[in-house]
Design a protein around this motif. Structure first.
Motif, short mmCIF file in Angstrom:
data_model
loop_
_atom_site.label_atom_id
_atom_site.label_comp_id
_atom_site.label_asym_id
_atom_site.label_seq_id
_atom_site.Cartn_x
_atom_site.Cartn_y
_atom_site.Cartn_z
N ARG A 58 -11.36 -16.25 131.06
CA ARG A 58 -12.01 -16.91 132.19
C ARG A 58 -11.07 -17.85 132.94
N LEU A 59 -10.17 -18.50 132.20
CA LEU A 59 -9.27 -19.47 132.82
C LEU A 59 -8.03 -18.84 133.44
N ALA A 60 -7.66 -17.66 132.95
CA ALA A 60 -6.37 -17.08 133.33
C ALA A 60 -6.23 -16.86 134.83
N GLN A 61 -7.30 -16.41 135.48
CA GLN A 61 -7.20 -16.05 136.90
C GLN A 61 -6.75 -17.22 137.76
N GLN A 62 -7.22 -18.42 137.42
CA GLN A 62 -6.86 -19.59 138.23
C GLN A 62 -5.77 -20.44 137.60
N TRP A 63 -5.72 -20.49 136.25
CA TRP A 63 -4.91 -21.51 135.61
C TRP A 63 -3.69 -21.00 134.85
N ALA A 64 -3.53 -19.69 134.72
CA ALA A 64 -2.26 -19.20 134.18
C ALA A 64 -1.14 -19.72 135.08
N PRO A 65 0.00 -20.12 134.51
CA PRO A 65 1.06 -20.73 135.33
C PRO A 65 1.44 -19.93 136.57
N ALA A 66 1.53 -18.60 136.43
CA ALA A 66 1.90 -17.78 137.59
C ALA A 66 0.83 -17.85 138.68
N ALA A 67 -0.44 -17.87 138.26
CA ALA A 67 -1.54 -17.94 139.23
C ALA A 67 -1.53 -19.28 139.96
N LEU A 68 -1.32 -20.36 139.21
CA LEU A 68 -1.28 -21.68 139.84
C LEU A 68 -0.08 -21.81 140.76
N ASP B 244 -3.24 -44.81 142.63
CA ASP B 244 -3.98 -43.64 142.16
C ASP B 244 -4.55 -42.87 143.35
N GLN B 245 -5.13 -43.58 144.31
CA GLN B 245 -5.71 -42.93 145.48
C GLN B 245 -4.63 -42.25 146.33
N ALA B 246 -3.48 -42.91 146.49
CA ALA B 246 -2.40 -42.33 147.28
C ALA B 246 -1.85 -41.06 146.62
N MET B 247 -1.69 -41.11 145.30
CA MET B 247 -1.19 -39.95 144.56
C MET B 247 -2.25 -38.86 144.42
N GLN B 248 -3.52 -39.24 144.64
CA GLN B 248 -4.66 -38.35 144.39
C GLN B 248 -4.65 -37.87 142.94
N PHE B 249 -4.21 -38.76 142.07
CA PHE B 249 -4.05 -38.45 140.65
C PHE B 249 -5.40 -38.14 140.01
N SER B 250 -6.32 -39.10 140.06
CA SER B 250 -7.65 -38.88 139.48
C SER B 250 -8.35 -37.71 140.16
N ALA B 251 -8.19 -37.60 141.47
CA ALA B 251 -8.87 -36.54 142.22
C ALA B 251 -8.39 -35.16 141.79
N LEU B 252 -7.09 -34.99 141.58
CA LEU B 252 -6.55 -33.70 141.16
C LEU B 252 -7.00 -33.34 139.75
N LEU B 253 -6.98 -34.32 138.86
CA LEU B 253 -7.44 -34.06 137.49
C LEU B 253 -8.93 -33.78 137.45
N SER B 254 -9.69 -34.48 138.30
CA SER B 254 -11.12 -34.24 138.38
C SER B 254 -11.41 -32.83 138.89
N GLY C 1 -4.50 -30.65 150.45
CA GLY C 1 -4.64 -29.20 150.48
C GLY C 1 -4.78 -28.61 149.10
N VAL C 2 -3.97 -29.10 148.16
CA VAL C 2 -4.05 -28.61 146.78
C VAL C 2 -5.40 -28.96 146.17
N GLN C 3 -5.83 -30.20 146.36
CA GLN C 3 -7.11 -30.63 145.78
C GLN C 3 -8.26 -29.77 146.30
N LYS C 4 -8.30 -29.52 147.60
CA LYS C 4 -9.38 -28.72 148.17
C LYS C 4 -9.34 -27.28 147.67
N GLN C 5 -8.13 -26.74 147.53
CA GLN C 5 -8.01 -25.37 147.05
C GLN C 5 -8.46 -25.25 145.60
N LEU C 6 -8.11 -26.24 144.78
CA LEU C 6 -8.55 -26.23 143.39
C LEU C 6 -10.07 -26.34 143.30
N ALA C 7 -10.63 -27.22 144.12
CA ALA C 7 -12.08 -27.42 144.09
C ALA C 7 -12.83 -26.16 144.53
#
Length: 266
Positions: A101-111, A183-193, A258-264
Protein backbone atom coordinates in the motif's frame (compact mmCIF):
# COMPACT_ATOMS: atom_id res chain seq x y z
CA UNK A 1 16.39 20.47 5.98
CA UNK A 2 17.42 17.10 7.36
CA UNK A 3 14.33 15.28 8.56
CA UNK A 4 14.02 13.75 12.00
CA UNK A 5 14.11 10.00 12.46
CA UNK A 6 10.34 10.04 12.89
CA UNK A 7 10.45 8.29 16.25
CA UNK A 8 10.93 10.36 19.36
CA UNK A 9 13.09 9.18 22.23
CA UNK A 10 9.97 8.33 24.21
CA UNK A 11 8.40 6.45 21.33
CA UNK A 12 11.60 4.52 20.75
CA UNK A 13 11.55 3.35 24.36
CA UNK A 14 8.10 1.86 23.76
CA UNK A 15 8.97 -0.05 20.62
CA UNK A 16 8.93 -3.83 20.74
CA UNK A 17 12.20 -5.70 20.18
CA UNK A 18 13.05 -6.14 16.52
CA UNK A 19 12.50 -9.89 16.77
CA UNK A 20 8.78 -9.39 17.40
CA UNK A 21 8.26 -7.48 14.17
CA UNK A 22 10.68 -8.05 11.31
CA UNK A 23 11.54 -4.84 9.41
CA UNK A 24 9.48 -5.83 6.41
CA UNK A 25 9.15 -2.22 5.32
CA UNK A 26 12.79 -2.22 4.29
CA UNK A 27 11.30 -3.66 1.12
CA UNK A 28 10.39 -0.09 0.21
CA UNK A 29 14.07 0.76 0.15
CA UNK A 30 14.84 -2.45 -1.72
CA UNK A 31 12.47 -1.38 -4.48
CA UNK A 32 14.57 1.73 -4.96
CA UNK A 33 17.74 -0.37 -5.17
CA UNK A 34 16.19 -2.72 -7.72
CA UNK A 35 14.93 0.20 -9.76
CA UNK A 36 18.34 1.85 -9.77
CA UNK A 37 20.00 -1.41 -10.82
CA UNK A 38 17.55 -1.81 -13.70
CA UNK A 39 18.08 1.79 -14.75
CA UNK A 40 21.82 1.27 -14.61
CA UNK A 41 21.63 -1.85 -16.78
CA UNK A 42 19.47 -0.03 -19.32
CA UNK A 43 21.86 2.92 -19.39
CA UNK A 44 24.85 0.62 -19.85
CA UNK A 45 23.14 -0.91 -22.87
CA UNK A 46 22.38 2.52 -24.26
CA UNK A 47 25.93 3.72 -23.72
CA UNK A 48 27.25 0.88 -25.87
CA UNK A 49 25.51 2.44 -28.86
CA UNK A 50 25.63 6.10 -27.84
CA UNK A 51 27.04 8.32 -25.12
CA UNK A 52 24.40 11.01 -24.43
CA UNK A 53 25.49 14.12 -22.61
CA UNK A 54 24.14 14.58 -19.06
CA UNK A 55 21.07 16.80 -18.89
CA UNK A 56 22.08 19.92 -16.90
CA UNK A 57 18.48 20.55 -15.84
CA UNK A 58 18.15 17.03 -14.44
CA UNK A 59 21.49 17.30 -12.67
CA UNK A 60 20.32 20.54 -11.08
CA UNK A 61 16.97 19.02 -10.06
CA UNK A 62 18.67 15.99 -8.50
CA UNK A 63 21.00 18.28 -6.56
CA UNK A 64 18.13 20.43 -5.26
CA UNK A 65 16.22 17.36 -4.14
CA UNK A 66 19.30 15.88 -2.48
CA UNK A 67 20.30 18.94 -0.46
CA UNK A 68 16.71 19.83 0.43
CA UNK A 69 16.55 16.62 2.48
CA UNK A 70 12.96 15.89 1.48
CA UNK A 71 13.76 12.37 0.28
CA UNK A 72 13.90 11.59 4.00
CA UNK A 73 10.10 11.61 3.98
CA UNK A 74 10.29 8.09 2.52
CA UNK A 75 12.14 6.93 5.63
CA UNK A 76 9.66 8.86 7.78
CA UNK A 77 6.76 6.92 6.27
CA UNK A 78 8.60 3.62 6.58
CA UNK A 79 9.69 4.20 10.20
CA UNK A 80 6.24 5.34 11.29
CA UNK A 81 4.52 2.33 9.76
CA UNK A 82 7.10 -0.11 11.11
CA UNK A 83 6.87 1.34 14.61
CA UNK A 84 3.09 0.91 14.70
CA UNK A 85 3.23 -2.57 13.17
CA UNK A 86 5.75 -3.58 15.83
CA UNK A 87 3.69 -2.09 18.64
CA UNK A 88 0.64 -4.01 17.42
CA UNK A 89 2.66 -7.21 16.85
CA UNK A 90 1.14 -7.33 13.37
CA UNK A 91 1.31 -10.67 11.53
CA UNK A 92 3.78 -10.89 8.66
CA UNK A 93 0.95 -10.91 6.12
CA UNK A 94 -0.33 -7.56 7.35
CA UNK A 95 3.18 -6.13 7.22
CA UNK A 96 3.56 -7.08 3.56
CA UNK A 97 0.10 -5.67 2.85
CA UNK A 98 1.24 -2.33 4.29
CA UNK A 99 4.39 -2.46 2.13
CA UNK A 100 2.28 -2.86 -1.00
CA UNK A 101 0.00 0.00 0.00
CA UNK A 102 2.83 2.41 0.80
CA UNK A 103 5.13 1.56 -2.09
CA UNK A 104 3.29 3.52 -4.78
CA UNK A 105 3.79 6.84 -3.00
CA UNK A 106 6.60 6.28 -0.52
CA UNK A 107 9.16 3.98 -2.13
CA UNK A 108 12.27 6.17 -2.57
CA UNK A 109 12.07 6.09 -6.37
CA UNK A 110 8.39 7.09 -6.30
CA UNK A 111 9.04 9.97 -3.91
CA UNK A 112 12.00 11.13 -6.00
CA UNK A 113 9.73 11.29 -9.03
CA UNK A 114 7.10 13.23 -7.07
CA UNK A 115 9.66 15.77 -5.89
CA UNK A 116 11.08 16.15 -9.39
CA UNK A 117 7.64 16.73 -10.89
CA UNK A 118 6.81 19.39 -8.28
CA UNK A 119 10.11 21.14 -8.93
CA UNK A 120 9.43 21.27 -12.66
CA UNK A 121 5.79 22.29 -12.34
CA UNK A 122 6.13 24.98 -9.67
CA UNK A 123 9.43 26.72 -10.47
CA UNK A 124 10.83 28.05 -13.72
CA UNK A 125 14.50 27.83 -14.70
CA UNK A 126 15.50 31.07 -12.95
CA UNK A 127 13.63 30.12 -9.78
CA UNK A 128 15.24 26.67 -9.67
CA UNK A 129 18.67 28.25 -10.04
CA UNK A 130 17.94 30.65 -7.19
CA UNK A 131 16.54 27.83 -5.04
CA UNK A 132 19.72 25.82 -5.56
CA UNK A 133 21.80 28.83 -4.49
CA UNK A 134 19.73 29.29 -1.33
CA UNK A 135 19.96 25.61 -0.39
CA UNK A 136 23.71 25.62 -1.09
CA UNK A 137 24.37 28.67 1.08
CA UNK A 138 26.87 28.38 3.91
CA UNK A 139 24.12 29.23 6.41
CA UNK A 140 21.85 26.34 5.44
CA UNK A 141 24.80 23.99 5.06
CA UNK A 142 25.69 24.75 8.69
CA UNK A 143 22.07 24.15 9.71
CA UNK A 144 22.05 20.75 7.98
CA UNK A 145 25.22 19.83 9.86
CA UNK A 146 23.54 20.70 13.17
CA UNK A 147 20.44 18.73 12.21
CA UNK A 148 22.49 15.65 11.34
CA UNK A 149 24.28 15.86 14.67
CA UNK A 150 20.95 16.14 16.50
CA UNK A 151 19.53 13.14 14.66
CA UNK A 152 22.56 11.04 15.58
CA UNK A 153 21.98 11.97 19.24
CA UNK A 154 18.19 11.70 19.23
CA UNK A 155 18.05 8.29 20.91
CA UNK A 156 20.81 9.10 23.41
CA UNK A 157 20.73 10.19 27.03
CA UNK A 158 21.94 13.74 26.31
CA UNK A 159 18.98 14.39 24.03
CA UNK A 160 16.50 12.97 26.55
CA UNK A 161 17.99 15.01 29.39
CA UNK A 162 17.80 18.18 27.31
CA UNK A 163 14.13 17.56 26.45
CA UNK A 164 13.34 16.79 30.11
CA UNK A 165 14.94 20.08 31.16
CA UNK A 166 13.11 21.94 28.40
CA UNK A 167 9.77 20.60 29.58
CA UNK A 168 10.54 21.33 33.23
CA UNK A 169 11.91 24.82 32.52
CA UNK A 170 10.26 26.26 29.40
CA UNK A 171 12.19 28.88 27.47
CA UNK A 172 11.08 32.49 27.23
CA UNK A 173 8.19 33.47 24.99
CA UNK A 174 10.43 35.34 22.52
CA UNK A 175 12.61 32.28 21.89
CA UNK A 176 9.56 30.01 21.63
CA UNK A 177 7.98 32.24 19.00
CA UNK A 178 11.25 32.32 17.07
CA UNK A 179 11.37 28.51 16.95
CA UNK A 180 7.70 28.43 15.93
CA UNK A 181 8.45 30.83 13.10
CA UNK A 182 11.33 28.61 12.02
CA UNK A 183 9.07 25.55 11.97
CA UNK A 184 6.48 27.45 9.92
CA UNK A 185 9.10 28.76 7.48
CA UNK A 186 10.60 25.29 6.99
CA UNK A 187 7.09 23.79 6.84
CA UNK A 188 8.63 21.07 8.99
CA UNK A 189 5.54 20.09 10.99
CA UNK A 190 3.35 20.54 7.92
CA UNK A 191 5.41 18.15 5.78
CA UNK A 192 5.54 15.50 8.50
CA UNK A 193 1.82 15.91 9.10
CA UNK A 194 1.08 15.48 5.39
CA UNK A 195 3.16 12.29 5.44
CA UNK A 196 1.29 10.84 8.41
CA UNK A 197 -2.06 11.78 6.87
CA UNK A 198 -1.20 9.44 4.00
CA UNK A 199 0.32 6.62 6.07
CA UNK A 200 -2.34 6.33 8.79
CA UNK A 201 -5.23 5.37 6.46
CA UNK A 202 -3.16 2.53 5.01
CA UNK A 203 -2.49 1.16 8.48
CA UNK A 204 -6.14 1.52 9.47
CA UNK A 205 -7.21 -0.31 6.31
CA UNK A 206 -4.96 -3.28 7.14
CA UNK A 207 -5.31 -3.33 10.94
CA UNK A 208 -9.03 -2.69 11.30
CA UNK A 209 -8.89 -2.70 15.11
CA UNK A 210 -6.23 0.04 15.22
CA UNK A 211 -6.91 3.78 15.17
CA UNK A 212 -4.53 6.70 14.95
CA UNK A 213 -3.96 8.62 18.21
CA UNK A 214 -6.56 11.32 18.75
CA UNK A 215 -4.03 14.08 19.54
CA UNK A 216 -1.34 13.12 17.06
CA UNK A 217 -1.12 16.54 15.35
CA UNK A 218 -0.41 18.40 18.60
CA UNK A 219 2.04 15.71 19.72
CA UNK A 220 3.86 15.88 16.38
CA UNK A 221 4.17 19.66 16.50
CA UNK A 222 5.50 19.46 20.05
CA UNK A 223 8.07 16.86 19.02
CA UNK A 224 9.20 18.99 16.08
CA UNK A 225 9.56 22.11 18.24
CA UNK A 226 11.58 20.18 20.82
CA UNK A 227 13.82 18.81 18.07
CA UNK A 228 14.39 22.31 16.69
CA UNK A 229 15.13 23.64 20.18
CA UNK A 230 17.79 20.95 20.52
CA UNK A 231 19.25 21.58 17.05
CA UNK A 232 19.54 25.32 17.72
CA UNK A 233 20.26 25.22 21.45
CA UNK A 234 23.43 27.25 20.86
CA UNK A 235 22.24 29.27 17.85
CA UNK A 236 21.86 33.00 18.61
CA UNK A 237 18.51 34.63 17.84
CA UNK A 238 20.09 36.83 15.17
CA UNK A 239 21.38 33.75 13.34
CA UNK A 240 17.95 32.10 13.59
CA UNK A 241 16.41 35.18 12.00
CA UNK A 242 18.83 34.74 9.11
CA UNK A 243 17.83 31.09 8.69
CA UNK A 244 14.14 32.01 8.76
CA UNK A 245 14.81 34.67 6.14
CA UNK A 246 16.29 32.08 3.77
CA UNK A 247 13.40 29.67 4.26
CA UNK A 248 10.84 32.40 3.60
CA UNK A 249 12.36 33.35 0.25
CA UNK A 250 9.69 33.05 -2.48
CA UNK A 251 11.51 30.26 -4.34
CA UNK A 252 11.84 28.20 -1.17
CA UNK A 253 8.19 28.64 -0.25
CA UNK A 254 7.05 27.70 -3.76
CA UNK A 255 9.07 24.50 -3.48
CA UNK A 256 8.02 23.51 0.04
CA UNK A 257 4.35 24.43 -0.43
CA UNK A 258 4.24 22.55 -3.71
CA UNK A 259 5.65 19.42 -2.09
CA UNK A 260 3.27 19.64 0.85
CA UNK A 261 0.21 20.00 -1.39
CA UNK A 262 1.32 17.14 -3.62
CA UNK A 263 1.85 14.85 -0.64
CA UNK A 264 -1.53 15.78 0.81
CA UNK A 265 -3.18 14.96 -2.52
CA UNK A 266 -1.80 11.41 -2.29
Amino acid sequence: MVLMTGVSAQAADNRLPAATGAPVLSALAAQQKDGLQQDGQQKEGQQESAAPQPDPAQIQADNIIRISGLTGLSEQARNLAQQILNEQAAPIGQQYDVVDRLAQQWAPAALQQTLSSVLTAKLNDAQRTQLERILSSATLEAVRHKELQAISQQSGSDYRRYIDRLRANPVGEARLQLIRRLDQAMQFSALLSATREQVYPQLEAVMTDWQRPGNWQAALEQEVLEFLFYVHRSTPNRELEKVIGLYTRPEMQLWLSGVQKQLAAG
